[in-house]
Scaffold this active site. Structure first.
Site, PDB file in Angstrom:
ATOM      1  N   ALA A 255       3.534 -75.110-104.798  1.00  0.00           N
ATOM      2  CA  ALA A 255       2.174 -74.774-103.873  1.00  0.00           C
ATOM      3  C   ALA A 255       1.131 -74.747-104.885  1.00  0.00           C
ATOM      4  CB  ALA A 255       2.346 -73.291-103.428  1.00  0.00           C
ATOM      5  N   ASN A 256       0.000 -74.551-104.448  1.00  0.00           N
ATOM      6  CA  ASN A 256      -1.492 -74.450-105.121  1.00  0.00           C
ATOM      7  C   ASN A 256      -1.569 -73.009-104.849  1.00  0.00           C
ATOM      8  OD1 ASN A 256      -1.430 -77.266-105.125  1.00  0.00           O
ATOM      9  ND2 ASN A 256      -3.608 -77.214-105.102  1.00  0.00           N
ATOM     10  N   ARG A 257      -2.357 -72.558-105.764  1.00  0.00           N
ATOM     11  CA  ARG A 257      -2.906 -70.753-105.609  1.00  0.00           C
ATOM     12  C   ARG A 257      -3.580 -70.799-104.542  1.00  0.00           C
ATOM     13  NH1 ARG A 257      -0.691 -68.060-109.862  1.00  0.00           N
ATOM     14  NH2 ARG A 257      -0.595 -69.252-111.803  1.00  0.00           N
TER      15      ARG A 257
END
Ligand code: CTP
Ligand code: CA
Length: 225
Positions: free
Chosen positions: A33-35
């Site tokens: 995931a991205n932050r």
């Protein structure tokens, strides 16, 4: 749940907002995931609602509470987010604040991958659909106003300007998310709005304040449309 205001500059206008990260499974217990806290996207949805818009809020698994008084659609992956956004159209505007994962794992495992003597698994990635670019370039049925975001750590304005051209969205909200700024995961944001008219640097302010300012700009733009 509060009803949309029957008056207000965005009454009768429908806006799709994407927010939060997407999670791309490796197996049932692991993902990439991205932050993203989802704070800026939630605040934008709430600000648009407060101006009377009918808001469809398509969110990945974010920690920030969901705004009330909007239609909330929960998704996990980028591919699910793309399908949900397209199902929510037609709309007058789209504000795509989600930190969409750029890749998904090919052939994600339906059962948990166990550690073993063979060592770490070799993951293969495929590119996810670019939701903003697809919607920007859809021709008939394209929302009048499409706003993208560009969270960058280097050459912020140059990267964001190139992104606006590549995706063919109307506006890009660019920000510097280098760790020293404290913007990632924080309550404030400092953005530059890039449009066909040029660039405008907004003073650092709370994410709620930035959201209100953006919602006002959207109302003004749609008012002219
Ligand atoms: N976006 C999207 N779908 C994707 C990737 C990005 O809709 N698969 C949207 C984001 O919500 C944001 C804008 O496009 O509004 C820019 O996202 P960003 O990640 O900065 O752009 P990328 O094209 O993915 O470029 P990179 O991550 O390499 O900087
Ligand atoms: Ca990206």
């Amino acid at each position: 749940v509060e009803a949309a205001l029957s008056s207000g500059p965005l009454s009768g206008r429908r806006v799709v907002v994407t927010s939060g990260p997407t999670h791309e499974p490796i197996d049932p217990v692991r993902y990439i995931a991205n932050r993203s806290s989802g704070a800026q996207g939630s605040a934008i949805a709430a600000a648009l609602r407060d101006l009377g818009a009918e808001v469809v809020f398509v969110t990945g698994p974010a920690e920030t509470p969901r705004p009330t008084g909007v239609e909330v659609i929960e998704v996990e992956t980028a591919r699910e987010m793309r399908d949900a956004v397209k199902a929510a159209l037609p709309a007058d505007a789209g504000v795509f604040a989600a930190a969409v994962a750029d890749w998904h794992v090919e052939g994600a495992s339906a059962s948990k991958i166990k550690k073993g003597p063979d060592g770490a698994p070799a993951l293969r990635f495929s590119e996810n659909p670019d939701i903003l670019a697809e919607v920007s370039q859809m021709g008939a049925g394209r929302p009048t106003l499409l706003v993208g975001f560009a969270a960058e750590t280097d050459d912020v304005i140059a990267h964001a300007t190139a992104k606006r051209a590549r995706k063919r969205c109307d506006w890009i909200v660019a920000n510097d998310v280098s760790p020293a700024t404290g913007i990632m995961g924080g309550t404030e944001n400092a953005v530059t709005l890039i449009s066909g008219d040029g660039q405008e640097e907004w003073p650092r302010a709370g994410k709620v304040e930035v959201a209100r300012r953006l919602a006002d700009r959207i109302a003004a733009a749609l008012g002219r449309a």
